[in-house]
Scaffold this motif. Structure first.
Motif, PDB file in Angstrom:
ATOM      1  N   CYS A  84      15.435  15.226   1.248  1.00 60.26           N
ATOM      2  CA  CYS A  84      14.392  15.017   2.257  1.00 60.26           C
ATOM      3  C   CYS A  84      14.521  16.020   3.395  1.00 60.26           C
ATOM      4  CB  CYS A  84      14.472  13.587   2.788  1.00 60.26           C
ATOM      5  SG  CYS A  84      13.175  13.171   3.976  1.00 60.26           S
ATOM      6  N   ALA A  85      15.750  16.339   3.786  1.00 62.27           N
ATOM      7  CA  ALA A  85      15.979  17.284   4.875  1.00 62.27           C
ATOM      8  C   ALA A  85      15.402  18.656   4.551  1.00 62.27           C
ATOM      9  CB  ALA A  85      17.477  17.399   5.164  1.00 62.27           C
ATOM     10  N   LEU A  86      15.601  19.125   3.319  1.00 62.86           N
ATOM     11  CA  LEU A  86      15.070  20.433   2.919  1.00 62.86           C
ATOM     12  C   LEU A  86      13.550  20.407   2.874  1.00 62.86           C
ATOM     13  CD1 LEU A  86      17.560  21.495   0.102  1.00 62.86           C
ATOM     14  CD2 LEU A  86      17.546  22.194   2.493  1.00 62.86           C
ATOM     15  N   ALA A  87      12.985  19.312   2.354  1.00 62.64           N
ATOM     16  CA  ALA A  87      11.528  19.188   2.312  1.00 62.64           C
ATOM     17  C   ALA A  87      10.953  19.169   3.724  1.00 62.64           C
ATOM     18  CB  ALA A  87      11.144  17.905   1.564  1.00 62.64           C
ATOM     19  N   ASP A  88      11.619  18.463   4.615  1.00 65.79           N
ATOM     20  CA  ASP A  88      11.202  18.384   6.014  1.00 65.79           C
ATOM     21  C   ASP A  88      11.235  19.775   6.656  1.00 65.79           C
ATOM     22  OD1 ASP A  88      10.733  16.695   8.529  1.00 65.79           O
ATOM     23  OD2 ASP A  88      12.619  17.678   9.065  1.00 65.79           O
ATOM     24  N   MET A  89      12.297  20.502   6.420  1.00 61.52           N
ATOM     25  CA  MET A  89      12.447  21.847   6.989  1.00 61.52           C
ATOM     26  C   MET A  89      11.372  22.786   6.452  1.00 61.52           C
ATOM     27  SD  MET A  89      15.633  24.534   6.538  1.00 61.52           S
ATOM     28  CE  MET A  89      16.826  23.219   6.737  1.00 61.52           C
ATOM     29  N   TYR A  90      11.172  22.767   5.138  1.00 57.97           N
ATOM     30  CA  TYR A  90      10.206  23.682   4.529  1.00 57.97           C
ATOM     31  C   TYR A  90       8.791  23.416   5.042  1.00 57.97           C
ATOM     32  CZ  TYR A  90       7.519  26.287   1.087  1.00 57.97           C
ATOM     33  OH  TYR A  90       6.650  27.168   0.497  1.00 57.97           O
ATOM     34  N   CYS A 150       7.144  13.878   1.149  1.00 57.77           N
ATOM     35  CA  CYS A 150       7.259  13.015  -0.030  1.00 57.77           C
ATOM     36  C   CYS A 150       7.010  13.812  -1.302  1.00 57.77           C
ATOM     37  CB  CYS A 150       6.273  11.850   0.089  1.00 57.77           C
ATOM     38  SG  CYS A 150       6.229  10.762  -1.357  1.00 57.77           S
ATOM     39  N   LEU A 151       5.962  14.619  -1.311  1.00 55.35           N
ATOM     40  CA  LEU A 151       5.631  15.439  -2.481  1.00 55.35           C
ATOM     41  C   LEU A 151       6.799  16.372  -2.839  1.00 55.35           C
ATOM     42  CD1 LEU A 151       2.293  17.420  -2.888  1.00 55.35           C
ATOM     43  CD2 LEU A 151       4.484  18.454  -3.406  1.00 55.35           C
ATOM     44  N   LEU A 152       7.301  17.100  -1.854  1.00 54.41           N
ATOM     45  CA  LEU A 152       8.366  18.069  -2.097  1.00 54.41           C
ATOM     46  C   LEU A 152       9.665  17.383  -2.520  1.00 54.41           C
ATOM     47  CD1 LEU A 152       7.641  20.323   1.002  1.00 54.41           C
ATOM     48  CD2 LEU A 152       7.416  21.053  -1.381  1.00 54.41           C
ATOM     49  N   SER A 153       9.978  16.262  -1.895  1.00 58.35           N
ATOM     50  CA  SER A 153      11.204  15.531  -2.225  1.00 58.35           C
ATOM     51  C   SER A 153      11.124  14.948  -3.632  1.00 58.35           C
ATOM     52  CB  SER A 153      11.439  14.405  -1.204  1.00 58.35           C
ATOM     53  OG  SER A 153      11.618  14.908   0.098  1.00 58.35           O
ATOM     54  N   ASP A 198       0.828  -1.208   0.000  1.00 56.04           N
ATOM     55  CA  ASP A 198       0.000   0.000   0.000  1.00 56.04           C
ATOM     56  C   ASP A 198       0.861   1.256   0.000  1.00 56.04           C
ATOM     57  OD1 ASP A 198      -2.299  -1.511   0.014  1.00 56.04           O
ATOM     58  OD2 ASP A 198      -2.555  -1.436   2.189  1.00 56.04           O
ATOM     59  N   LEU A 199       1.956   1.229   0.743  1.00 60.34           N
ATOM     60  CA  LEU A 199       2.849   2.384   0.815  1.00 60.34           C
ATOM     61  C   LEU A 199       3.518   2.642  -0.541  1.00 60.34           C
ATOM     62  CD1 LEU A 199       4.406   1.606   4.290  1.00 60.34           C
ATOM     63  CD2 LEU A 199       3.083   3.662   3.752  1.00 60.34           C
ATOM     64  N   LEU A 200       3.941   1.578  -1.195  1.00 60.49           N
ATOM     65  CA  LEU A 200       4.547   1.735  -2.520  1.00 60.49           C
ATOM     66  C   LEU A 200       3.528   2.268  -3.518  1.00 60.49           C
ATOM     67  CD1 LEU A 200       6.676  -1.536  -2.615  1.00 60.49           C
ATOM     68  CD2 LEU A 200       7.568   0.803  -2.625  1.00 60.49           C
ATOM     69  N   LYS A 201       2.297   1.814  -3.402  1.00 59.68           N
ATOM     70  CA  LYS A 201       1.231   2.302  -4.290  1.00 59.68           C
ATOM     71  C   LYS A 201       1.012   3.800  -4.079  1.00 59.68           C
ATOM     72  CE  LYS A 201      -3.590   1.434  -5.591  1.00 59.68           C
ATOM     73  NZ  LYS A 201      -4.808   0.601  -5.317  1.00 59.68           N
ATOM     74  N   VAL A 202       1.035   4.238  -2.830  1.00 62.38           N
ATOM     75  CA  VAL A 202       0.870   5.653  -2.515  1.00 62.38           C
ATOM     76  C   VAL A 202       2.023   6.472  -3.086  1.00 62.38           C
ATOM     77  CG1 VAL A 202       1.110   7.281  -0.600  1.00 62.38           C
ATOM     78  CG2 VAL A 202      -0.624   5.494  -0.499  1.00 62.38           C
ATOM     79  N   ALA A 203       3.265   6.013  -2.853  1.00 65.22           N
ATOM     80  CA  ALA A 203       4.441   6.734  -3.358  1.00 65.22           C
ATOM     81  C   ALA A 203       4.385   6.846  -4.872  1.00 65.22           C
ATOM     82  CB  ALA A 203       5.715   6.027  -2.907  1.00 65.22           C
ATOM     83  N   ASN A 204       3.969   5.763  -5.532  1.00 62.96           N
ATOM     84  CA  ASN A 204       3.855   5.791  -6.995  1.00 62.96           C
ATOM     85  C   ASN A 204       2.733   6.718  -7.450  1.00 62.96           C
ATOM     86  OD1 ASN A 204       5.953   3.976  -7.316  1.00 62.96           O
ATOM     87  ND2 ASN A 204       4.622   2.176  -7.375  1.00 62.96           N
TER      88      ASN A 204
END
Length: 320
Positions: free
Chosen positions: A211-217, A121-124, A81-87
């Motif tokens: 990921c770090a920048l996306a997390d910060m933003y 996830c979206l930003l990264s 399910d997680l892979l389906k979401v990421a895709n």
């Protein structure tokens, strides 16, 4: 309402077009929803500015929530399910290739961690696409960033969550070592001041830096306590981190963010004020502005001597 608001269990509380009553506002505040998108007669109707669909976003939040619940209970993760979401997130972003992020998420406090994971996830993923990664690499970034905070499900201390996440994710071959690396390294910095292992230089994987920048933003613009840093200030903060992350990664990240999203009230260098009604792709610093005084519409692309000097977040500051 200009956009729907959903409850923590993903049911619609207020749909687009609903009128907001005092009782509704009080109930929203009780569940931790401290902001909303509303219609604006001055701006008129604007196109949807979320780069992924409501269906994909809601399914993603629900699936990540289930993953945290299963991890906390020491049960196997819902990997398929997680892979389906990421895709699904990746597919939406590819379909909207070239889109700018100018959507500030509206989220209930109860689902903050899961909604944050989806936004990261979206930003990264958007950054990975913009950097020209092949599809395998894009999907590695997507699943790793979606689960970057999964360690919180089992960590006893906040500082333990990167190692906890790595220990959990490395058990799943479909996520891979690089996905787990994102989880363990997303608080590392190339100047050696990060944690948990104070890595430096090339020891910090590029995926983890993204990921770090996306997390910060996302933390800056969608604070867990309801506070929000305006996008242009958040971007200034990220650009000040040149010593902590590679310039290539920072440049690739900020290229996808609109510093003045639709609806932002701005002051121009000639003293006039207006609201942003559109943001051109590729030139986000040259928005289309509708002047408050007379409703004139100015595309800053057509007026090279005009530029934004200030964002006004308190309309009482505008002189008559």
């Amino acid at each position: 309402m200009a956009r729907p608001i959903y409850s923590p269990d993903q049911q619609i509380l207020l749909n687009r077009g609903a009128r907001i009553k005092a009782a509704y506002k009080k109930r929203l505040e009780e569940i931790g929803v401290l902001s909303a998108y509303v219609e604006d007669e001055f701006l008129g109707t604007i196109e949807d500015i979320d780069p992924i669909s409501d269906v994909v976003r809601l399914q993603a939040i629900s699936t990540v929530r289930e993953a945290f619940t299963r991890a906390a209970a020491k049960k196997p993760l819902n990997i398929d399910d997680l892979l389906k979401v990421a895709n699904g997130i990746t597919d939406d972003l590819l379909a909207n290739r070239g889109c700018l992020v100018q959507f500030l998420d509206v989220r209930a406090k109860e689902i903050y961690r899961y909604a944050h994971s989806v936004n990261v996830c979206l930003l990264s993923t958007l950054t990975a696409i913009g950097l020209g990664y092949d599809m395998l690499k894009v999907k590695q970034v997507a699943i790793g960033s979606l689960l970057h905070d999964i360690g919180y499900a089992t960590a006893k201390e906040e500082s333990d969550h990167p190692m906890e996440g790595f220990s959990l994710l490395r058990k799943y071959p479909m996520i891979g070592v690089l996905g787990a690396t994102i989880a363990v390294q997303h608080h590392e910095r190339i100047d050696g001041t990060g944690y948990p292992r104070a890595l430096s230089g090339e020891q910090v994987h590029e995926y983890a830096q993204i990921c770090a920048l996306a997390d910060m933003y996302d933390h800056l613009t969608n604070g867990e306590d309801g506070t929000r840093t305006l996008p242009h200030y958040a971007l200034e903060k990220i650009m000040s981190e040149m010593g902590a992350y590679h310039e290539k990664v920072i440049t690739g990240f900020i290229r996808n963010i609109a510093p003045y999203p639709v609806g932002t009230t701005v002051k121009l260098n000639d003293g006039r004020t207006g609201k942003v009604i559109a943001v051109p792709r590729g030139l986000p610093l040259r928005p289309v502005v509708k002047l408050l005084a007379d409703g004139e519409i100015l595309s800053l692309l057509d007026h090279p001597t005009l530029f934004v000097t200030e964002v006004i977040d308190d309309l009482s500051k505008i002189s008559a």
